[in-house]
Design an enzyme around this catalytic site. Structure first.
Site, PDB file in Angstrom:
ATOM      1  N   LYS A  47       0.821  -1.263  -0.049  1.00 54.76           N
ATOM      2  CA  LYS A  47      -0.024   0.116  -0.108  1.00 54.76           C
ATOM      3  C   LYS A  47       0.773   1.166  -0.051  1.00 54.76           C
ATOM      4  O   LYS A  47       2.115   1.010   0.278  1.00 54.76           O
ATOM      5  CB  LYS A  47      -0.896   0.078   1.127  1.00 54.76           C
ATOM      6  CG  LYS A  47      -0.190   0.192   2.606  1.00 54.76           C
ATOM      7  CD  LYS A  47      -1.116  -0.189   3.689  1.00 54.76           C
ATOM      8  CE  LYS A  47      -0.100  -0.021   5.161  1.00 54.76           C
ATOM      9  NZ  LYS A  47      -0.989  -0.491   6.131  1.00 54.76           N
ATOM     10  N   ARG A 144     -10.295   0.456  14.989  1.00 58.48           N
ATOM     11  CA  ARG A 144     -10.608   1.128  13.936  1.00 58.48           C
ATOM     12  C   ARG A 144     -11.548   0.385  12.743  1.00 58.48           C
ATOM     13  O   ARG A 144     -12.569   0.278  13.385  1.00 58.48           O
ATOM     14  CB  ARG A 144      -9.346   1.188  13.174  1.00 58.48           C
ATOM     15  CG  ARG A 144      -8.226   2.005  13.894  1.00 58.48           C
ATOM     16  CD  ARG A 144      -6.744   2.263  13.246  1.00 58.48           C
ATOM     17  NE  ARG A 144      -6.406   1.549  12.107  1.00 58.48           N
ATOM     18  CZ  ARG A 144      -5.184   1.439  11.851  1.00 58.48           C
ATOM     19  NH1 ARG A 144      -4.162   2.240  12.073  1.00 58.48           N
ATOM     20  NH2 ARG A 144      -4.889   0.542  10.707  1.00 58.48           N
ATOM     21  N   TYR A 277      15.562  30.490   7.026  1.00 59.21           N
ATOM     22  CA  TYR A 277      14.360  31.285   7.485  1.00 59.21           C
ATOM     23  C   TYR A 277      14.296  31.409   9.093  1.00 59.21           C
ATOM     24  O   TYR A 277      14.399  30.272   9.643  1.00 59.21           O
ATOM     25  CB  TYR A 277      13.111  30.647   7.089  1.00 59.21           C
ATOM     26  CG  TYR A 277      12.750  30.739   5.572  1.00 59.21           C
ATOM     27  CD1 TYR A 277      12.990  31.953   4.740  1.00 59.21           C
ATOM     28  CD2 TYR A 277      12.562  29.685   4.740  1.00 59.21           C
ATOM     29  CE1 TYR A 277      12.955  31.964   3.533  1.00 59.21           C
ATOM     30  CE2 TYR A 277      12.296  29.576   3.496  1.00 59.21           C
ATOM     31  CZ  TYR A 277      12.614  30.928   2.712  1.00 59.21           C
ATOM     32  OH  TYR A 277      12.463  30.832   1.351  1.00 59.21           O
ATOM     33  N   MET A 324      11.079  24.518   1.726  1.00 58.83           N
ATOM     34  CA  MET A 324      10.507  23.666   0.747  1.00 58.83           C
ATOM     35  C   MET A 324      11.304  22.913  -0.082  1.00 58.83           C
ATOM     36  O   MET A 324      11.348  21.921  -0.440  1.00 58.83           O
ATOM     37  CB  MET A 324       9.621  24.730   0.113  1.00 58.83           C
ATOM     38  CG  MET A 324       8.661  23.885  -0.918  1.00 58.83           C
ATOM     39  SD  MET A 324       7.723  24.779  -1.934  1.00 58.83           S
ATOM     40  CE  MET A 324       6.701  25.711  -0.948  1.00 58.83           C
TER      41      MET A 324
HETATM   42  C1  PLP Z   1      -0.292  -1.504   6.581  1.00 61.64           C
HETATM   43  C2  PLP Z   1      -1.149  -2.892   7.190  1.00 61.64           C
HETATM   44  C3  PLP Z   1      -0.226  -4.143   7.518  1.00 61.64           C
HETATM   45  C4  PLP Z   1       1.363  -4.048   7.559  1.00 61.64           C
HETATM   46  O1  PLP Z   1       1.810  -3.214   8.503  1.00 61.64           O
HETATM   47  P1  PLP Z   1       3.502  -3.269   9.070  1.00 61.64           P
HETATM   48  O2  PLP Z   1       3.501  -2.965  10.377  1.00 61.64           O
HETATM   49  O3  PLP Z   1       4.014  -2.261   7.860  1.00 61.64           O
HETATM   50  O4  PLP Z   1       3.952  -4.739   8.732  1.00 61.64           O
HETATM   51  C5  PLP Z   1      -0.633  -5.234   7.763  1.00 61.64           C
HETATM   52  N1  PLP Z   1      -2.149  -5.330   8.033  1.00 61.64           N
HETATM   53  C6  PLP Z   1      -3.035  -4.190   7.736  1.00 61.64           C
HETATM   54  C7  PLP Z   1      -4.374  -4.472   7.842  1.00 61.64           C
HETATM   55  C8  PLP Z   1      -2.504  -2.883   7.429  1.00 61.64           C
HETATM   56  O5  PLP Z   1      -3.237  -1.910   7.276  1.00 61.64           O
END
Ligand code: PLP
Length: 408
Positions: A47, A144, A277, A324
């Site tokens: 992801k 969550r 800055y 930046m």
């Molecule tokens: C991002 C994610 C992972 C991977 O987590 P890591 O700590 O990077 O290994 C696994 N399961 C879900 C549902 C995630 O959102």
């Protein structure tokens, strides 16, 4: 245990700045983690553009290194993998009512389902006349996504009705851990207990599960009792440690991203020179400044003053505010003496001192694989008050990615 770490050659030495992605490191990290997780299957989580490393090249390498599954958060990310020709099982788990479930089912993408998604997934399957593959998600304590425990039996029952109608197949039950990066905390045991109960409810209702999965990187590394049928590993694939008190090397991992640019300007300044800055940093003696052409538009956190930049084998802390596009390092009076000596040798021409010391255009490395004590992502995370996950993931698209090595 400690893996061998060698310098990474820049694949495109002409680039002004680049994030070099070492695909050999990624392949080796996966092989190492797969061994730890076996016989559980291995999902490489790609992801967020593979945590900034580039989703498609990382996914291809992961599959070649033996990852049986790929995971993303969004359907759109999963579709990108399919469009690139990756045909292994792909799963995604974060949806909104705007998500394109039809495209997901049409492309044989497995869908996480916490509740409301079920009817959308079924509608997509019905319109395509093709069963959808579903992983039901139980919230075991993270608070969550995931189905609350009280609603779980009803979700399972609804899913089984659709399965009997041939519209979906419940192939997985999964959950996500909240504190696996602190292996001594007891909440992980509570989560595992709730997870086992949820699996039992699904199996008692007739689900024939291919994969039960809950482990992320820290759980894969520290809790074999979380592995079940599959581990979902993100951070570890990229060679980074999820633990505050353990390094990549101690875990047998090699960081895959090296961030480097070239020094854009080098100049001697007197004592009392303000820098960047706000003029928050003022030189207290005559010194030499180096200009590093990376800033917060490139994803370097603005608050990360003090982060390390290695030039010609020495790491210097960033001084003054990160802007930046650029930041400044103080090469120090010792460097100045060296450059002055070089200037003397060159006939006393001060302006050429930095050039003759090889600083203008020299490679400036912000972080890499730690070879030879080089700077690490974790030092930038500490400077920014964040975690390594965020530092690599936020490196922006203004920084070209270039690739070296591979799964062979
Ligand atoms: C991002 C994610 C992972 C991977 O987590 P890591 O700590 O990077 O290994 C696994 N399961 C879900 C549902 C995630 O959102």
């Amino acid at each position: 245990m400690s893996p061998s770490v060698v310098p990474v050659q820049a694949p495109a030495p002409g680039l002004e700045r680049q994030a070099i992605i070492d695909l050999s490191a990624i392949a080796n990290n996966i092989r190492h983690l797969r061994e730890l997780a076996a016989p559980a299957q291995f999902m490489a989580v790609v992801k967020a553009d593979a945590y900034g490393h580039g989703a498609v090249p990382v996914a291809r390498t992961a599959v070649a290194a033996g990852a049986q599954w790929l995971g993303t958060a969004h359907i759109t990310e999963a579709l990108e993998l399919r469009a690139a020709g990756l045909d292994v099982p792909v799963m995604c788990w974060l949806h909104t009512p705007q998500s394109d479930f039809t495209a997901a089912v049409a492309n044989n993408i497995d869908l996480g389902c916490s509740g409301w998604e079920l009817e959308r997934i079924v509608a997509a399957a019905r319109s395509l006349e093709r069963p959808a593959r579903v992983h039901l998600k139980i919230d075991t304590g993270l608070g969550r996504n995931g189905c609350p425990g009280a609603d779980w039996p009803a979700l399972v029952e609804a899913a089984m009705v659709h399965q009997r109608a041939g519209l979906i197949r419940v192939v997985g039950v999964f959950s996500h851990l909240a504190v696996a990066d602190e292996p001594e905390r007891p909440e992980t045991d509570d989560q595992l207990e709730r997870f086992r109960d949820a699996v039992s409810v699904a199996e008692a209702a007739g689900a024939e599960l291919e994969v039960r999965h809950i482990a992320n990187t820290p759980a894969t590394l520290s809790r074999p009792d979380t592995h079940f049928d599959m581990v979902r590993v993100g951070l570890g694939v990229y060679g980074l440690s999820p633990f505050a008190d353990r390094t990549s090397a101690q875990l047998g991992l090699v960081p895959a991203m090296t961030l480097q640019t070239r020094i854009a300007l080098c100049k001697d300044v007197p004592a009392g020179q303000g820098v960047s800055y706000g003029l928050n940093y003022v030189t207290d003696e005559p010194t030499t400044l180096g200009l590093v052409p990376l800033g917060y538009a490139d994803g370097i956190p603005r608050v990360a003053t003090g982060g390390p930049v290695r030039v010609n084998g020495i790491s210097y802390p960033v001084v003054g505010r990160i802007a930046m596009d650029q930041m400044v390092i103080d090469l120090g009076p010792h460097f100045r003496l060296a450059s002055a000596a070089a200037a003397d040798a060159a006939g006393g021409v001060e302006a050429t001192a930095a050039d003759s010391a090889g600083i203008l255009g020299a490679t400036a490395e912000l972080f890499g694989n730690g070879h030879d004590g080089g700077p690490l992502v974790e030092q930038w995370a500490a400077a920014a008050g964040t975690i390594n996950y965020e530092v690599v993931t936020r490196i922006s698209q203004r920084v070209p990615r270039s690739y070296t090595g591979g799964a062979e």
